[in-house]
Design a protein around this motif. Structure first.
Motif, PDB file in Angstrom:
ATOM      1  N   ARG A  13     100.696  75.323 -35.964  1.00 13.28           N
ATOM      2  CA  ARG A  13     101.749  74.301 -36.064  1.00 13.28           C
ATOM      3  C   ARG A  13     103.163  74.858 -36.003  1.00 13.28           C
ATOM      4  O   ARG A  13     104.045  74.242 -35.406  1.00 13.28           O
ATOM      5  N   ASP A  14     103.391  75.996 -36.589  1.00 14.42           N
ATOM      6  CA  ASP A  14     104.748  76.540 -36.617  1.00 14.42           C
ATOM      7  C   ASP A  14     104.856  77.890 -35.914  1.00 14.42           C
ATOM      8  O   ASP A  14     105.821  78.623 -36.112  1.00 14.42           O
ATOM      9  N   ARG A  15     103.875  78.197 -35.063  1.00 10.41           N
ATOM     10  CA  ARG A  15     103.865  79.503 -34.408  1.00 10.41           C
ATOM     11  C   ARG A  15     104.855  79.592 -33.247  1.00 10.41           C
ATOM     12  O   ARG A  15     105.161  80.680 -32.779  1.00 10.41           O
ATOM     13  N   PHE A  16     105.332  78.453 -32.760  1.00 13.41           N
ATOM     14  CA  PHE A  16     106.135  78.464 -31.545  1.00 13.41           C
ATOM     15  C   PHE A  16     107.568  78.001 -31.780  1.00 13.41           C
ATOM     16  O   PHE A  16     108.327  77.807 -30.836  1.00 13.41           O
ATOM     17  N   SER A  17     107.931  77.781 -33.022  1.00 14.89           N
ATOM     18  CA  SER A  17     109.274  77.288 -33.314  1.00 14.89           C
ATOM     19  C   SER A  17     110.309  78.344 -32.944  1.00 14.89           C
ATOM     20  O   SER A  17     110.071  79.550 -33.054  1.00 14.89           O
ATOM     21  N   GLY A  18     111.464  77.904 -32.490  1.00 18.73           N
ATOM     22  CA  GLY A  18     112.543  78.810 -32.136  1.00 18.73           C
ATOM     23  C   GLY A  18     112.653  79.097 -30.656  1.00 18.73           C
ATOM     24  O   GLY A  18     113.659  79.652 -30.200  1.00 18.73           O
ATOM     25  N   TYR A  19     111.635  78.729 -29.865  1.00 15.61           N
ATOM     26  CA  TYR A  19     111.696  78.965 -28.418  1.00 15.61           C
ATOM     27  C   TYR A  19     112.646  77.956 -27.777  1.00 15.61           C
ATOM     28  O   TYR A  19     112.642  76.773 -28.120  1.00 15.61           O
ATOM     29  N   SER A  20     113.458  78.402 -26.796  1.00 12.21           N
ATOM     30  CA  SER A  20     114.477  77.499 -26.239  1.00 12.21           C
ATOM     31  C   SER A  20     114.721  77.678 -24.742  1.00 12.21           C
ATOM     32  O   SER A  20     115.660  77.095 -24.210  1.00 12.21           O
ATOM     33  N   ASP A  21     113.889  78.461 -24.046  1.00  9.09           N
ATOM     34  CA  ASP A  21     114.132  78.738 -22.619  1.00  9.09           C
ATOM     35  C   ASP A  21     113.601  77.586 -21.760  1.00  9.09           C
ATOM     36  O   ASP A  21     112.519  77.672 -21.174  1.00  9.09           O
ATOM     37  N   VAL A  22     114.366  76.506 -21.677  1.00  8.87           N
ATOM     38  CA  VAL A  22     113.908  75.325 -20.938  1.00  8.87           C
ATOM     39  C   VAL A  22     113.837  75.593 -19.436  1.00  8.87           C
ATOM     40  O   VAL A  22     113.023  74.987 -18.729  1.00  8.87           O
ATOM     41  N   ASN A  23     114.659  76.470 -18.902  1.00 11.22           N
ATOM     42  CA  ASN A  23     114.628  76.766 -17.465  1.00 11.22           C
ATOM     43  C   ASN A  23     113.288  77.369 -17.060  1.00 11.22           C
ATOM     44  O   ASN A  23     112.720  77.011 -16.013  1.00 11.22           O
ATOM     45  N   LEU A  52     103.052  80.104 -23.202  1.00  7.03           N
ATOM     46  CA  LEU A  52     102.560  80.280 -24.560  1.00  7.03           C
ATOM     47  C   LEU A  52     103.315  79.410 -25.561  1.00  7.03           C
ATOM     48  O   LEU A  52     102.739  78.918 -26.534  1.00  7.03           O
ATOM     49  N   ASN A  53     104.593  79.164 -25.310  1.00 10.27           N
ATOM     50  CA  ASN A  53     105.416  78.432 -26.267  1.00 10.27           C
ATOM     51  C   ASN A  53     105.511  76.933 -25.999  1.00 10.27           C
ATOM     52  O   ASN A  53     106.007  76.198 -26.853  1.00 10.27           O
ATOM     53  N   TYR A  54     105.034  76.485 -24.834  1.00  8.01           N
ATOM     54  CA  TYR A  54     105.146  75.051 -24.540  1.00  8.01           C
ATOM     55  C   TYR A  54     103.818  74.462 -24.044  1.00  8.01           C
ATOM     56  O   TYR A  54     103.263  73.552 -24.656  1.00  8.01           O
ATOM     57  N   PHE A  55     103.282  74.982 -22.947  1.00  5.00           N
ATOM     58  CA  PHE A  55     102.082  74.389 -22.361  1.00  5.00           C
ATOM     59  C   PHE A  55     100.828  74.723 -23.173  1.00  5.00           C
ATOM     60  O   PHE A  55      99.895  73.916 -23.251  1.00  5.00           O
ATOM     61  N   PHE A  56     100.793  75.902 -23.751  1.00  2.71           N
ATOM     62  CA  PHE A  56      99.635  76.305 -24.551  1.00  2.71           C
ATOM     63  C   PHE A  56      99.369  75.352 -25.714  1.00  2.71           C
ATOM     64  O   PHE A  56      98.244  74.853 -25.873  1.00  2.71           O
ATOM     65  N   PRO A  57     100.363  75.029 -26.551  1.00  2.00           N
ATOM     66  CA  PRO A  57     100.075  74.083 -27.653  1.00  2.00           C
ATOM     67  C   PRO A  57      99.681  72.697 -27.162  1.00  2.00           C
ATOM     68  O   PRO A  57      98.856  72.025 -27.793  1.00  2.00           O
ATOM     69  N   LEU A  58     100.227  72.253 -26.020  1.00  3.32           N
ATOM     70  CA  LEU A  58      99.830  70.949 -25.477  1.00  3.32           C
ATOM     71  C   LEU A  58      98.362  70.964 -25.057  1.00  3.32           C
ATOM     72  O   LEU A  58      97.618  70.008 -25.308  1.00  3.32           O
ATOM     73  N   ASN A  59      97.937  72.055 -24.428  1.00  5.22           N
ATOM     74  CA  ASN A  59      96.544  72.144 -24.008  1.00  5.22           C
ATOM     75  C   ASN A  59      95.601  72.380 -25.181  1.00  5.22           C
ATOM     76  O   ASN A  59      94.440  71.962 -25.150  1.00  5.22           O
ATOM     77  N   LEU A  60      96.086  73.045 -26.225  1.00  6.57           N
ATOM     78  CA  LEU A  60      95.288  73.135 -27.453  1.00  6.57           C
ATOM     79  C   LEU A  60      94.967  71.741 -27.979  1.00  6.57           C
ATOM     80  O   LEU A  60      93.835  71.459 -28.395  1.00  6.57           O
ATOM     81  N   MET A  61      95.960  70.855 -27.954  1.00  9.21           N
ATOM     82  CA  MET A  61      95.753  69.494 -28.431  1.00  9.21           C
ATOM     83  C   MET A  61      94.742  68.747 -27.575  1.00  9.21           C
ATOM     84  O   MET A  61      93.880  68.025 -28.096  1.00  9.21           O
ATOM     85  N   ARG A  62      94.840  68.891 -26.268  1.00  8.56           N
ATOM     86  CA  ARG A  62      93.892  68.208 -25.371  1.00  8.56           C
ATOM     87  C   ARG A  62      92.465  68.683 -25.643  1.00  8.56           C
ATOM     88  O   ARG A  62      91.537  67.871 -25.744  1.00  8.56           O
ATOM     89  N   LEU A  63      92.297  69.999 -25.762  1.00 11.93           N
ATOM     90  CA  LEU A  63      90.960  70.532 -26.034  1.00 11.93           C
ATOM     91  C   LEU A  63      90.465  70.101 -27.404  1.00 11.93           C
ATOM     92  O   LEU A  63      89.274  69.836 -27.596  1.00 11.93           O
ATOM     93  N   GLN A  64      91.367  70.023 -28.379  1.00  4.39           N
ATOM     94  CA  GLN A  64      90.956  69.587 -29.712  1.00  4.39           C
ATOM     95  C   GLN A  64      90.458  68.142 -29.690  1.00  4.39           C
ATOM     96  O   GLN A  64      89.452  67.812 -30.343  1.00  4.39           O
ATOM     97  N   LYS A  65      91.117  67.283 -28.916  1.00  2.95           N
ATOM     98  CA  LYS A  65      90.695  65.885 -28.813  1.00  2.95           C
ATOM     99  C   LYS A  65      89.285  65.789 -28.234  1.00  2.95           C
ATOM    100  O   LYS A  65      88.434  65.042 -28.743  1.00  2.95           O
ATOM    101  N   ILE A  66      89.026  66.561 -27.186  1.00  2.00           N
ATOM    102  CA  ILE A  66      87.694  66.563 -26.579  1.00  2.00           C
ATOM    103  C   ILE A  66      86.663  67.121 -27.559  1.00  2.00           C
ATOM    104  O   ILE A  66      85.566  66.568 -27.732  1.00  2.00           O
TER     105      ILE A  66
END
Length: 327
Positions: A13-23, A52-66
């Motif tokens: 839940r808090d492993r990715f906080s602080g990342y800011s490279d939107v480009n 690792l800081n953006y797409f990874f947590p989103l895909n973790l959620m998708r896999l968790q739902k399944i």
């Protein structure tokens, strides 16, 4: 019947906080959209960090739902080895880790897994005491107790390599587009011809009711975003208050039969005098319907499997919920 919103597993839940490279996030997003993937994104440090800081947590959620859905069906019973094809950072394995004793990460490059290992070396050793990495497999070890996972892989390979059909179980996860639904529909047919049994999302093995429709089957769910992600997305055009995906779960072992199952595959539609929600019960495109003068409508989460009462009235393409007979 709505449930509490899902959220990331506590460890993440808090492993990715602080990342800011939107480009870098936007560049990687363009890469995923492109059909001309010449190189792996892992080779570029900024792209790896963006995943690792953006797409990874989103895909973790998708896999968790399944995972939560098919676990209730007993999908993982008697399985011992997880094979994560195109593993990247091992997204599927992080969610499914409690169900398996052995893990095989398969990828053309170790760079994705190395990125996670560099960041979470201790946790990787703790969670996966018995894992190995391979660029390819010549055979499926202990095939009768193996699950092969293909998570967002079909855009990079023409078809599932023949060897993986030796596995007892297959789990395929893809984006929620109509194009990807078409791929999964064809694969669904192939799996049935090969003797596999469908465990999800389909409640039946008849022709898909949406195969020739303008609609397509996919999952969508709302979740509780962590504060760091909400803040990050204020600077991004992408908003992920809800997440979507398509999937197939199949085994050579049949699942326990369900009594008159129906799966809600559409969002709630409010119409004059009625509330409808698309439901999959057989090869016909149908709607579970509440006639609001007779019965109060329910809000049922998309993807929920219910028992369809055989006494409910059938009219045109509607299955009308009977008085005092809520699903």
């Amino acid at each position: 019947m709505q449930k509490d919103l899902l959220q990331l597993p506590e460890f993440w839940r808090d492993r990715f906080s602080g990342y800011s490279d939107v480009n870098s996030i936007l560049q990687l997003s363009d890469y995923f959209i492109s059909s001309l993937r010449q190189t792996t994104p892992w080779a570029h440090p900024k792209m790896g960090d963006a995943y690792l800081n953006y797409f990874f947590p989103l895909n973790l959620m998708r896999l968790q739902k399944i995972y939560l859905e098919i676990k209730t069906l007993g999908f993982f019973e008697n399985l011992q080895t997880l094979i994560d094809f195109g593993c990247g950072p091992g997204t599927a394995a992080w969610i499914l880790k409690d169900e398996f004793k052995k893990f095989i990460f398969v990828d053309s490059s170790r760079e994705g897994l190395d990125l996670v290992q560099k960041r979470f070396a201790v946790q990787l050793e703790q969670q996966f005491p018995n894992f190995q990495f391979s660029k390819s497999l010549n055979q499926i070890p202990d095939a009768q107790k193996s699950l092969s996972v293909f998570s967002y892989s079909l855009n990079e390979i023409e078809k599932i390599p023949e060897i993986y059909f030796q596995s007892e179980a297959l789990l395929i996860v893809e984006p929620s587009t109509k194009k990807d639904f078409g791929k999964l529909t064809n694969l669904r047919t192939e799996l049935l011809l090969r003797g596999f049994h469908l465990w999800g999302p389909c409640p039946h093995a008849q022709q898909c009711p949406l195969a020739e429709s303008r609609d397509w089957c996919h999952e969508r769910f709302f979740w509780k975003q962590p504060a760091w992600l909400e803040k990050l997305e204020t600077r991004l055009p992408m908003k992920n208050k809800s997440l979507s995906f398509s999937f197939l779960a199949a085994r050579k072992t049949p699942r326990s039969p369900m009594k008159n199952p129906g799966r809600l595959i559409g969002d709630t539609q409010y119409e004059k005098g009625k509330v409808r929600q698309m439901i999959c019960v057989n090869s016909q495109r149908q709607f579970l319907t509440w006639m609001t003068k007779e019965i109060a409508a329910q809000e049922i989460d998309r993807g929920t499997v219910i028992e369809v009462d055989p006494d409910w009235e059938r009219k045109s393409n509607e299955i009308r919920v009977g008085k005092n007979k809520h699903p």
